[in-house]
Design a protein around this motif. Structure first.
Motif, PDB file in Angstrom:
ATOM      1  N   GLU A  24       0.805  -1.218   0.000  1.00 50.68           N
ATOM      2  CA  GLU A  24       0.000   0.000   0.000  1.00 50.68           C
ATOM      3  C   GLU A  24       0.837   1.267   0.000  1.00 50.68           C
ATOM      4  O   GLU A  24       0.314   2.347  -0.242  1.00 50.68           O
ATOM      5  CB  GLU A  24      -0.935  -0.006   1.208  1.00 50.68           C
ATOM      6  N   SER A  25       2.121   1.140   0.258  1.00 51.33           N
ATOM      7  CA  SER A  25       3.008   2.302   0.330  1.00 51.33           C
ATOM      8  C   SER A  25       3.824   2.427  -0.952  1.00 51.33           C
ATOM      9  O   SER A  25       4.537   1.492  -1.333  1.00 51.33           O
ATOM     10  CB  SER A  25       3.953   2.149   1.527  1.00 51.33           C
ATOM     11  N   GLU A  26       3.739   3.589  -1.581  1.00 54.59           N
ATOM     12  CA  GLU A  26       4.529   3.805  -2.799  1.00 54.59           C
ATOM     13  C   GLU A  26       6.022   3.823  -2.480  1.00 54.59           C
ATOM     14  O   GLU A  26       6.827   3.328  -3.261  1.00 54.59           O
ATOM     15  CB  GLU A  26       4.108   5.093  -3.496  1.00 54.59           C
ATOM     16  N   MET A  47      -4.229 -12.185  -4.908  1.00 57.04           N
ATOM     17  CA  MET A  47      -3.728 -12.065  -3.536  1.00 57.04           C
ATOM     18  C   MET A  47      -4.765 -12.594  -2.551  1.00 57.04           C
ATOM     19  O   MET A  47      -4.436 -13.344  -1.625  1.00 57.04           O
ATOM     20  CB  MET A  47      -3.386 -10.609  -3.212  1.00 57.04           C
ATOM     21  N   MET A  48      -6.016 -12.234  -2.749  1.00 64.07           N
ATOM     22  CA  MET A  48      -7.059 -12.674  -1.830  1.00 64.07           C
ATOM     23  C   MET A  48      -7.259 -14.184  -1.905  1.00 64.07           C
ATOM     24  O   MET A  48      -7.437 -14.846  -0.888  1.00 64.07           O
ATOM     25  CB  MET A  48      -8.353 -11.926  -2.116  1.00 64.07           C
ATOM     26  N   TYR A  55      -8.780  -7.054   1.031  1.00 63.68           N
ATOM     27  CA  TYR A  55      -8.813  -5.605   0.866  1.00 63.68           C
ATOM     28  C   TYR A  55     -10.277  -5.204   0.851  1.00 63.68           C
ATOM     29  O   TYR A  55     -11.078  -5.799   0.143  1.00 63.68           O
ATOM     30  CB  TYR A  55      -8.175  -5.187  -0.461  1.00 63.68           C
ATOM     31  N   GLU A  56     -10.629  -4.200   1.640  1.00 63.77           N
ATOM     32  CA  GLU A  56     -12.010  -3.739   1.645  1.00 63.77           C
ATOM     33  C   GLU A  56     -12.048  -2.232   1.475  1.00 63.77           C
ATOM     34  O   GLU A  56     -11.090  -1.538   1.779  1.00 63.77           O
ATOM     35  CB  GLU A  56     -12.710  -4.142   2.949  1.00 63.77           C
ATOM     36  N   VAL A  66     -12.094   0.981  -7.467  1.00 68.05           N
ATOM     37  CA  VAL A  66     -12.955  -0.180  -7.247  1.00 68.05           C
ATOM     38  C   VAL A  66     -13.374  -0.221  -5.788  1.00 68.05           C
ATOM     39  O   VAL A  66     -12.739   0.380  -4.918  1.00 68.05           O
ATOM     40  CB  VAL A  66     -12.257  -1.507  -7.643  1.00 68.05           C
ATOM     41  N   LYS A  67     -14.452  -0.933  -5.546  1.00 66.11           N
ATOM     42  CA  LYS A  67     -14.923  -1.142  -4.179  1.00 66.11           C
ATOM     43  C   LYS A  67     -14.905  -2.631  -3.915  1.00 66.11           C
ATOM     44  O   LYS A  67     -15.583  -3.396  -4.597  1.00 66.11           O
ATOM     45  CB  LYS A  67     -16.325  -0.591  -4.011  1.00 66.11           C
ATOM     46  N   ALA A  68     -14.109  -3.050  -2.960  1.00 70.83           N
ATOM     47  CA  ALA A  68     -13.993  -4.467  -2.613  1.00 70.83           C
ATOM     48  C   ALA A  68     -14.817  -4.730  -1.359  1.00 70.83           C
ATOM     49  O   ALA A  68     -14.742  -3.990  -0.392  1.00 70.83           O
ATOM     50  CB  ALA A  68     -12.543  -4.837  -2.377  1.00 70.83           C
ATOM     51  N   VAL A  69     -15.607  -5.787  -1.406  1.00 69.68           N
ATOM     52  CA  VAL A  69     -16.444  -6.165  -0.277  1.00 69.68           C
ATOM     53  C   VAL A  69     -16.292  -7.658  -0.069  1.00 69.68           C
ATOM     54  O   VAL A  69     -16.355  -8.432  -1.021  1.00 69.68           O
ATOM     55  CB  VAL A  69     -17.928  -5.839  -0.560  1.00 69.68           C
TER      56      VAL A  69
END
Length: 91
Positions: A24-26, A47-48, A55-56, A66-69
């Motif tokens: 998550e870190s560039e 990955m999931m 990731y949510e 995108v929206k991950a649920v």
């Protein structure tokens, strides 16, 4: 909203293999792999599926926002749904 990056490392030319990870870190991405890229939706699914990391929420990926649920089915199995928020595309 977070941006997810894909990095590759431990390249083995003879075996034509390498390891990869999502970060998550560039800054971390730059340290691991100078050729890092923004991850794709397929990278998130891999990955999931591979390690169970979920990731949510809103996530910036190659295809846009995108929206991950994640949800749990009645039999205890977990499934992931990633929706592309069309009103937010492109990134």
């Amino acid at each position: 909203m977070k941006t997810i990056y894909i990095v590759q490392y431990n390249h083995n030319e003879d075996a034509n293999t390498c390891n990869w990870d999502l970060v998550e870190s560039e800054q971390e991405a730059k340290l691991i792999d100078p050729d890092y890229e923004i991850a794709s939706v397929d990278d998130l699914y891999d990955m999931m599926a591979g390690c169970g990391y979920i990731y949510e929420g809103l996530i910036k990926v190659k295809e846009g926002i995108v929206k991950a649920v994640s949800s749990t089915l009645y039999d205890g199995l977990r499934y992931i749904k990633i929706n592309i928020e069309s009103n937010m595309m492109p990134a």
